[in-house]
Design a protein around this motif. Structure first.
Motif, mmCIF file in Angstrom:
data_model
loop_
_atom_site.group_PDB
_atom_site.id
_atom_site.type_symbol
_atom_site.label_atom_id
_atom_site.label_comp_id
_atom_site.label_asym_id
_atom_site.label_seq_id
_atom_site.Cartn_x
_atom_site.Cartn_y
_atom_site.Cartn_z
ATOM 1 N N CYS A 177 0.833 -1.207 0.000
ATOM 2 C CA CYS A 177 0.000 0.000 0.000
ATOM 3 C C CYS A 177 0.870 1.260 0.000
ATOM 4 O O CYS A 177 1.597 1.517 0.964
ATOM 5 C CB CYS A 177 -0.913 0.005 1.230
ATOM 6 N N PRO A 178 0.793 2.072 -1.058
ATOM 7 C CA PRO A 178 1.627 3.283 -1.102
ATOM 8 C C PRO A 178 1.268 4.300 -0.032
ATOM 9 O O PRO A 178 2.137 5.041 0.435
ATOM 10 C CB PRO A 178 1.376 3.838 -2.515
ATOM 11 N N VAL A 179 0.005 4.334 0.380
ATOM 12 C CA VAL A 179 -0.394 5.271 1.432
ATOM 13 C C VAL A 179 0.255 4.860 2.754
ATOM 14 O O VAL A 179 0.852 5.690 3.448
ATOM 15 C CB VAL A 179 -1.932 5.324 1.582
ATOM 16 N N ALA A 237 0.189 11.904 1.823
ATOM 17 C CA ALA A 237 -0.370 10.726 2.491
ATOM 18 C C ALA A 237 -1.586 11.111 3.331
ATOM 19 O O ALA A 237 -2.598 10.398 3.333
ATOM 20 C CB ALA A 237 0.693 10.058 3.357
ATOM 21 N N GLN A 238 -1.495 12.240 4.019
ATOM 22 C CA GLN A 238 -2.627 12.720 4.817
ATOM 23 C C GLN A 238 -3.846 12.969 3.932
ATOM 24 O O GLN A 238 -4.976 12.604 4.284
ATOM 25 C CB GLN A 238 -2.257 14.011 5.550
ATOM 26 N N GLN A 239 -3.622 13.586 2.778
ATOM 27 C CA GLN A 239 -4.713 13.871 1.856
ATOM 28 C C GLN A 239 -5.331 12.579 1.320
ATOM 29 O O GLN A 239 -6.557 12.478 1.179
ATOM 30 C CB GLN A 239 -4.209 14.740 0.699
ATOM 31 N N SER A 240 -4.484 11.598 1.051
ATOM 32 C CA SER A 240 -4.985 10.304 0.569
ATOM 33 C C SER A 240 -5.849 9.627 1.616
ATOM 34 O O SER A 240 -6.898 9.051 1.312
ATOM 35 C CB SER A 240 -3.816 9.376 0.201
ATOM 36 N N ILE A 241 -5.409 9.686 2.866
ATOM 37 C CA ILE A 241 -6.165 9.074 3.959
ATOM 38 C C ILE A 241 -7.516 9.765 4.123
ATOM 39 O O ILE A 241 -8.552 9.112 4.272
ATOM 40 C CB ILE A 241 -5.361 9.123 5.275
ATOM 41 N N GLU A 242 -7.513 11.078 4.047
ATOM 42 C CA GLU A 242 -8.769 11.820 4.183
ATOM 43 C C GLU A 242 -9.726 11.490 3.038
ATOM 44 O O GLU A 242 -10.933 11.302 3.261
ATOM 45 C CB GLU A 242 -8.490 13.330 4.226
ATOM 46 N N ARG A 243 -9.201 11.386 1.816
ATOM 47 C CA ARG A 243 -10.056 11.024 0.670
ATOM 48 C C ARG A 243 -10.635 9.625 0.849
ATOM 49 O O ARG A 243 -11.795 9.367 0.535
ATOM 50 C CB ARG A 243 -9.268 11.109 -0.635
ATOM 51 N N MET A 244 -9.811 8.704 1.362
ATOM 52 C CA MET A 244 -10.271 7.330 1.566
ATOM 53 C C MET A 244 -11.348 7.280 2.639
ATOM 54 O O MET A 244 -12.353 6.564 2.492
ATOM 55 C CB MET A 244 -9.088 6.443 1.951
ATOM 56 N N LEU A 245 -11.170 8.031 3.704
ATOM 57 C CA LEU A 245 -12.180 8.076 4.755
ATOM 58 C C LEU A 245 -13.491 8.650 4.222
ATOM 59 O O LEU A 245 -14.582 8.148 4.544
ATOM 60 C CB LEU A 245 -11.677 8.900 5.945
ATOM 61 N N SER A 288 -16.691 7.413 12.869
ATOM 62 C CA SER A 288 -15.900 6.446 13.632
ATOM 63 C C SER A 288 -15.825 5.101 12.923
ATOM 64 O O SER A 288 -14.783 4.440 12.941
ATOM 65 C CB SER A 288 -16.476 6.272 15.040
ATOM 66 N N LEU A 289 -16.918 4.697 12.262
ATOM 67 C CA LEU A 289 -16.910 3.409 11.565
ATOM 68 C C LEU A 289 -15.967 3.450 10.361
ATOM 69 O O LEU A 289 -15.242 2.484 10.103
ATOM 70 C CB LEU A 289 -18.322 3.020 11.125
ATOM 71 N N ALA A 290 -15.932 4.577 9.654
ATOM 72 C CA ALA A 290 -15.020 4.711 8.511
ATOM 73 C C ALA A 290 -13.567 4.615 8.967
ATOM 74 O O ALA A 290 -12.744 3.944 8.334
ATOM 75 C CB ALA A 290 -15.261 6.037 7.791
ATOM 76 N N THR A 291 -13.255 5.278 10.088
ATOM 77 C CA THR A 291 -11.898 5.212 10.628
ATOM 78 C C THR A 291 -11.543 3.782 11.030
ATOM 79 O O THR A 291 -10.437 3.294 10.765
ATOM 80 C CB THR A 291 -11.752 6.145 11.850
#
Length: 199
Positions: A103-105, A123-131, A155-158
């Motif tokens: 996983c590149p993220v 990476a932070q932006q990728s995580i936020e988009r994924m959430l 909370s469930l998404a996290t």
């Protein structure tokens, strides 16, 4: 597409694979010339520095994985099916990751935490988009009456994303897909409590 554009894309692709396996700090410009077969001068015709390559290589790697997530989710009708399809992309992460090196993220987030602010931001932006993507799936499930309306999508998404990345990390570290398999089985059962079908 011109020859120069093709060369630039090739450098990005091969560098993305290199960085995702060895890390940004663990890869030198000499490594890039080795994996691409392009001399240093040729690299500098397209990029000013290694940092510039790294940022574009990260976007390339994440783009490949996101395409596979999207394709997998399209094959599912239910919200829970779409959530679980994300895990199916990484089900065989040891032998068949969606992008070479895992996983590149995850890889970038761990490596760049204290060392590379620009990569860390990506990476932070990728995580936020994924959430947001996961929350969108959950919200859609609520709207169509599949999921219970009182669930906390934030909370469930996290939790879902953490289970995904944790499974990837443990499986890659051990060289065994069993952790991802465990997470798929446990999360599937856990999500059932939020479905009206479980009532």
């Amino acid at each position: 597409m011109t020859k120069g554009e093709n060369t630039r894309k090739y450098i990005i692709k091969k560098s993305a694979e290199l960085f995702n396996q060895r890390g940004y700090a663990g890869s030198s410009l000499s490594d890039i010339t080795e994996v691409t077969g392009i001399k240093r001068g040729g690299i500098y015709r397209h990029f000013a520095c290694k940092d510039e390559i790294a940022l574009e290589a990260y976007d390339y790697a994440v783009g490949i994985v996101n395409e596979k997530f999207t394709e997998a989710a399209k094959e599912q009708q239910s919200a829970i099916g779409k959530i679980m399809s994300l895990f199916k992309v990484y089900e065989q992460v040891v032998e068949h990751p969606p992008f070479i090196g895992g996983c590149p993220v995850l890889n970038t987030a761990v490596e760049s935490d204290d060392t590379h602010p620009e990569l860390r931001k990506k990476a932070q932006q990728s995580i936020e988009r994924m959430l947001q993507y996961i929350k969108g799936i959950l919200y859609e499930g609520i709207q169509n009456g599949e999921l219970k309306p009182n669930l906390d999508t934030d909370s469930l998404a996290t939790f879902i994303f953490s289970v995904l990345e944790g499974g990837i990390m443990l499986s890659k570290l051990e060289g065994n897909n069993r952790h991802m398999q465990f997470n798929i089985e446990c999360l599937s059962k856990y999500l059932e409590q939020f479905s009206f079908q479980s009532s």
